[in-house]
Scaffold this motif. Structure first.
Motif, PDB file in Angstrom:
ATOM      1  N   UNK A   1       0.834  -1.210   0.000  1.00 57.36           N
ATOM      2  CA  UNK A   1       0.000   0.000   0.000  1.00 57.36           C
ATOM      3  C   UNK A   1       0.862   1.250   0.000  1.00 57.36           C
ATOM      4  N   UNK A   2       1.920   1.224   0.805  1.00 51.59           N
ATOM      5  CA  UNK A   2       2.820   2.376   0.847  1.00 51.59           C
ATOM      6  C   UNK A   2       3.530   2.567  -0.497  1.00 51.59           C
ATOM      7  N   UNK A   3       3.886   1.456  -1.109  1.00 51.74           N
ATOM      8  CA  UNK A   3       4.556   1.499  -2.415  1.00 51.74           C
ATOM      9  C   UNK A   3       3.629   2.095  -3.473  1.00 51.74           C
ATOM     10  N   UNK A   4       2.372   1.671  -3.465  1.00 52.35           N
ATOM     11  CA  UNK A   4       1.406   2.194  -4.435  1.00 52.35           C
ATOM     12  C   UNK A   4       1.210   3.697  -4.255  1.00 52.35           C
ATOM     13  N   UNK A   5       1.161   4.133  -2.993  1.00 46.31           N
ATOM     14  CA  UNK A   5       0.993   5.554  -2.724  1.00 46.31           C
ATOM     15  C   UNK A   5       2.207   6.345  -3.227  1.00 46.31           C
ATOM     16  N   UNK A   6       3.384   5.760  -3.041  1.00 47.12           N
ATOM     17  CA  UNK A   6       4.607   6.413  -3.512  1.00 47.12           C
ATOM     18  C   UNK A   6       4.604   6.521  -5.034  1.00 47.12           C
ATOM     19  N   UNK A   7       4.171   5.461  -5.701  1.00 49.21           N
ATOM     20  CA  UNK A   7       4.098   5.478  -7.171  1.00 49.21           C
ATOM     21  C   UNK A   7       3.149   6.578  -7.635  1.00 49.21           C
ATOM     22  N   UNK A   8       2.009   6.724  -6.981  1.00 51.37           N
ATOM     23  CA  UNK A   8       1.046   7.762  -7.356  1.00 51.37           C
ATOM     24  C   UNK A   8       1.651   9.163  -7.220  1.00 51.37           C
ATOM     25  N   UNK A   9       2.445   9.345  -6.191  1.00 51.85           N
ATOM     26  CA  UNK A   9       3.075  10.643  -5.986  1.00 51.85           C
ATOM     27  C   UNK A   9       4.133  10.921  -7.056  1.00 51.85           C
ATOM     28  N   UNK A  10       4.962   9.914  -7.333  1.00 49.74           N
ATOM     29  CA  UNK A  10       6.057  10.100  -8.292  1.00 49.74           C
ATOM     30  C   UNK A  10       5.533  10.305  -9.697  1.00 49.74           C
ATOM     31  N   UNK A  11       4.501   9.556 -10.086  1.00 47.94           N
ATOM     32  CA  UNK A  11       4.026   9.584 -11.470  1.00 47.94           C
ATOM     33  C   UNK A  11       3.306  10.889 -11.803  1.00 47.94           C
ATOM     34  N   UNK A  12       2.988  11.710 -10.787  1.00 54.75           N
ATOM     35  CA  UNK A  12       2.323  12.991 -11.044  1.00 54.75           C
ATOM     36  C   UNK A  12       3.186  13.919 -11.890  1.00 54.75           C
ATOM     37  N   UNK A  13       4.500  13.743 -11.813  1.00 52.84           N
ATOM     38  CA  UNK A  13       5.400  14.607 -12.584  1.00 52.84           C
ATOM     39  C   UNK A  13       5.635  14.100 -14.007  1.00 52.84           C
ATOM     40  N   UNK A  14       4.979  12.989 -14.372  1.00 45.38           N
ATOM     41  CA  UNK A  14       5.164  12.399 -15.707  1.00 45.38           C
ATOM     42  C   UNK A  14       4.062  12.859 -16.652  1.00 45.38           C
TER      43      UNK A  14
ATOM     44  N   UNK B   1       0.811  12.630 -19.247  1.00 44.14           N
ATOM     45  CA  UNK B   1      -0.514  12.050 -19.019  1.00 44.14           C
ATOM     46  C   UNK B   1      -0.585  10.591 -19.455  1.00 44.14           C
ATOM     47  N   UNK B   2       0.103  10.266 -20.522  1.00 45.83           N
ATOM     48  CA  UNK B   2       0.072   8.897 -21.041  1.00 45.83           C
ATOM     49  C   UNK B   2       0.664   7.914 -20.036  1.00 45.83           C
ATOM     50  N   UNK B   3       1.834   8.285 -19.483  1.00 45.97           N
ATOM     51  CA  UNK B   3       2.474   7.404 -18.511  1.00 45.97           C
ATOM     52  C   UNK B   3       1.686   7.363 -17.211  1.00 45.97           C
ATOM     53  N   UNK B   4       1.124   8.498 -16.819  1.00 50.94           N
ATOM     54  CA  UNK B   4       0.280   8.526 -15.612  1.00 50.94           C
ATOM     55  C   UNK B   4      -0.878   7.547 -15.747  1.00 50.94           C
ATOM     56  N   UNK B   5      -1.540   7.602 -16.908  1.00 55.97           N
ATOM     57  CA  UNK B   5      -2.692   6.732 -17.141  1.00 55.97           C
ATOM     58  C   UNK B   5      -2.294   5.257 -17.069  1.00 55.97           C
ATOM     59  N   UNK B   6      -1.167   4.929 -17.682  1.00 59.98           N
ATOM     60  CA  UNK B   6      -0.697   3.541 -17.666  1.00 59.98           C
ATOM     61  C   UNK B   6      -0.371   3.077 -16.247  1.00 59.98           C
ATOM     62  N   UNK B   7       0.376   3.919 -15.529  1.00 57.20           N
ATOM     63  CA  UNK B   7       0.810   3.533 -14.182  1.00 57.20           C
ATOM     64  C   UNK B   7      -0.379   3.366 -13.240  1.00 57.20           C
ATOM     65  N   UNK B   8      -1.322   4.319 -13.310  1.00 57.35           N
ATOM     66  CA  UNK B   8      -2.488   4.232 -12.419  1.00 57.35           C
ATOM     67  C   UNK B   8      -3.361   3.023 -12.756  1.00 57.35           C
ATOM     68  N   UNK B   9      -3.492   2.724 -14.051  1.00 56.73           N
ATOM     69  CA  UNK B   9      -4.280   1.539 -14.420  1.00 56.73           C
ATOM     70  C   UNK B   9      -3.574   0.264 -13.971  1.00 56.73           C
ATOM     71  N   UNK B  10      -2.220   0.265 -14.001  1.00 52.39           N
ATOM     72  CA  UNK B  10      -1.475  -0.907 -13.528  1.00 52.39           C
ATOM     73  C   UNK B  10      -1.722  -1.139 -12.043  1.00 52.39           C
ATOM     74  N   UNK B  11      -1.836  -0.047 -11.292  1.00 53.74           N
ATOM     75  CA  UNK B  11      -2.123  -0.174  -9.859  1.00 53.74           C
ATOM     76  C   UNK B  11      -3.545  -0.672  -9.633  1.00 53.74           C
ATOM     77  N   UNK B  12      -4.487  -0.044 -10.322  1.00 47.28           N
ATOM     78  CA  UNK B  12      -5.903  -0.352 -10.088  1.00 47.28           C
ATOM     79  C   UNK B  12      -6.307  -1.740 -10.590  1.00 47.28           C
ATOM     80  N   UNK B  13      -5.640  -2.208 -11.644  1.00 45.87           N
ATOM     81  CA  UNK B  13      -6.030  -3.488 -12.242  1.00 45.87           C
ATOM     82  C   UNK B  13      -5.152  -4.660 -11.791  1.00 45.87           C
ATOM     83  N   UNK B  14      -4.333  -4.421 -10.768  1.00 42.04           N
ATOM     84  CA  UNK B  14      -3.571  -5.536 -10.197  1.00 42.04           C
ATOM     85  C   UNK B  14      -4.524  -6.454  -9.451  1.00 42.04           C
TER      86      UNK B  14
END
Length: 292
Positions: A153-166, A168-181
């Protein structure tokens, strides 16, 4: 653990089971070779063997109750379990000699078949309880499941924070990877430990497989050499490390779920089969004494 269980008090119940098995063989052999009355469950020897088998089944069924009575003075749980293993094994011999292998399409054979299934499931339970706990401890590397879930859970939260600076395309991919795990699922999915995680790729309406987080990790590794700024490369490398760690934790958790499933599944078979055996045993005894 397995040495203490099987070798409890110098193999006390193993020796008892051996003696009982030998006595049963001698009793069966005493029926002789009279063609008019071949060995069967209807001789006095057959009745004795059947009675011993029925008493063993009833006694073995009591173990589940004894294990939950922690204040009982009727021996230790370890001793009862040791006896359960050895006497459950010899029950197969006693019941087979009782039936003289005269099987057919009737309730008597049903009782025998259920008994065999109960014994086989019991040996499976013995195997998993002797081997799986050690594998669980090795798999979890000193942590329990809750600790690994907290880290995930902490790792997922960290990923969400880091990917904000990327972008939109990469953000969408990363967030979907988290949500669809995916973790757990159906019993079959739990026992197979297969990864059914998915990811939504850019310009696609349908999610694709992201087993082992492979698609996300591959995408990040492809982007790093193309980064235009050092800061961008640093963020991508950080995300790659985070998703790599996430892959490790998810695999560990799936293995944990699988091993715990092996511990539990035998009870889903053993207990219902035992209840069905007790019912069939009562019908078997009633039929014998009423109609034979």
């Amino acid at each position: 653990m397995h040495i203490n269980l099987l070798a409890w008090r110098g193999y006390r119940y193993g020796k008892l089971a051996l003696i009982l098995g030998l006595l049963s063989i001698v009793l069966y052999a005493s029926q002789g070779g009279d063609a008019a009355q071949p060995p069967n469950g209807g001789t006095w020897q057959g009745y004795v063997l059947g009675t011993v088998g029925a008493l063993l089944i009833l006694w073995l069924s009591v173990l589940g109750i004894r294990k939950r009575r922690y204040n009982s003075n009727l021996g230790t749980v370890q001793g009862w379990t040791s006896a359960h293993v050895y006497l459950g094994g010899v029950l197969l011999l006693v019941a087979t000699l009782h039936s003289a292998a005269q099987l057919g399409w009737n309730v008597h054979t049903l009782a025998y078949a259920l008994m065999c299934m109960v014994i086989v499931s019991g040996f499976y339970g013995l195997y998993v309880y002797l081997h799986v706990p050690g594998r669980l401890a090795g798999n979890n590397a000193g942590k329990d499941r809750e600790a690994w879930l907290e880290e995930l859970a902490a790792l997922d939260e960290h990923i969400r924070e880091v990917v904000e600076s990327c972008d939109a395309e990469l953000q969408s991919m990363a967030l979907s990877a988290l949500e669809l795990s995916r973790l757990g699922g159906s019993l079959t999915q739990q026992l197979s430990a297969r990864d059914h995680s998915r990811i939504l790729l850019p310009n696609q309406s349908k999610a694709v497989s992201n087993a082992e987080q492979a698609v996300m990790i591959h995408s990040l590794s492809q982007r790093i050499p193309k980064a235009r700024k050092q800061s961008e490369a640093a963020v991508l490398n950080q995300l790659l490390a985070l998703f790599g760690r996430r892959q490790v934790i998810l695999n560990l958790l799936r293995r944990d779920i699988q091993l715990r499933g092996f511990l539990k599944i035998w009870l889903l078979l053993h207990i219902p089969l035992t209840i069905a055996l007790l019912v069939a045993l009562v019908i078997h005894i009633f039929t014998v004494f009423i109609y034979w």
